[in-house]
Enzyme design. Structure first.
Site, short mmCIF file in Angstrom:
data_model
loop_
_atom_site.label_atom_id
_atom_site.label_comp_id
_atom_site.label_asym_id
_atom_site.label_seq_id
_atom_site.Cartn_x
_atom_site.Cartn_y
_atom_site.Cartn_z
CG LEU A 29 -1.95 -1.12 1.32
CD1 LEU A 29 -2.73 -1.00 2.61
CD2 LEU A 29 -2.88 -1.09 0.12
N GLY A 33 10.62 6.06 4.52
CA GLY A 33 11.90 5.85 5.17
C GLY A 33 11.85 4.92 6.36
CG ASP A 146 6.74 11.34 10.41
OD1 ASP A 146 7.14 12.42 9.92
OD2 ASP A 146 6.75 10.27 9.79
#
Length: 277
Positions: A29, A33, A146
């Site tokens: 999908l 990183g 993130d």
């Protein structure tokens, strides 16, 4: 990184693998990183899930690897409508995997690529959901670390979901982000994180501001063409010019303050984003 919606994608090496004798990989999908995300069949419970293969940089220390998995386990304890449900953290043949609920729809990043900037009213709605998600994350003792358009899922039913806890950190973790632990997207990274300083909830709020800027303006506020120049811009430069933000501009500016103490808090952002504000 973090797409966990069902989309057509080519079969790649690894498809068909049975992980821990239970999860059958079918379709890739997304990748980034920090690893790859697969559509998988849970052959025990006969349901589809998203399975993230955790792949940290080769130079990452064992401490960093252990921390990433520990925080994924902590994220599994979260139960919030706007946070992706982590179902399990497993190991198979030395590889580590995070089992997550499978979501419909597409990421905010995909929506921006396909459709361009979103209307300010829709960005306000998305922002309120993300602020609620971050409140739950921070109350659980975590920093997401993130927040970015690729980690925001816009589900078909209107649900907005914050995804990918692969590099989340605990609030009581005294480790700062040295070069070996640096991961994520420079264009959405807070100044303190870019400098390698310790991070806290305010770091996520900065990343939220950058994400909302991208949502309403169609680009990162600090993208400078290459990672190093972008990090310098994050630390030193003003954000790009506002064109479409309208009433969201002062909120986004408040989130993008360079010093953590000057940023809007979760509660302040919530108040400012409410339609009555």
């Amino acid at each position: 990184m973090g797409t966990i919606a069902v989309e057509s994608a080519p079969t790649v090496v690894g498809s068909g693998r049975l992980v821990t004798g239970r999860y059958r990989l079918t379709t890739l999908l997304g990748r980034g990183g920090m690893g790859r995300v697969w559509l998988a069949e849970d052959e025990l419970l006969r349901r589809r899930v998203a399975l993230k293969e955790v792949v940290l940089p080769g130079h990452a220390s064992e401490h960093v690897r252990a921390s990433a998995l520990a925080e994924a386990r902590a994220a599994a304890r979260l139960n919030h409508h706007n946070v992706v449900k982590v179902l399990d953290v497993i190991e198979d043949s030395g590889d580590h995997w995070i089992v997550m609920e499978l979501l419909s729809g597409r990421t905010l990043a995909d929506a921006l690529t396909s459709d361009g900037p979103l209307p300010a009213t829709e960005v306000r709605r998305i922002a309120l959901h993300l602020v609620d998600a971050l409140r739950a994350v921070h109350r659980a003792g975590l920093v997401h670390s993130d927040v970015k358009p690729a980690n925001v899922q816009l589900c078909d039913d209107g649900r907005v979901v914050l995804m990918d806890f692969g590099i989340a950190t605990a609030l009581d973790d005294e480790q700062t982000l040295s070069s070996e632990a640096m991961a994520g997207s420079p264009a959405y990274m807070s100044p303190e994180r870019a400098r390698g300083d310790a991070v806290g909830p305010a770091s996520d709020l900065f990343s939220l501001g950058a994400t909302l800027f991208a949502a309403v303006e169609g680009k990162s506020p600090f993208g400078a063409g290459d990672p190093f120049s972008t990090l310098v811009a994050v630390v030193e430069a003003r954000p790009a010019a506002f064109v479409n933000a309208g009433h969201l501009r002062p909120i986004i500016e408040g989130l993008l303050a360079k010093h953590p103490a000057d940023r809007l808090t979760v509660d302040q952002a919530t108040t400012a984003l409410r339609p009555s504000a």
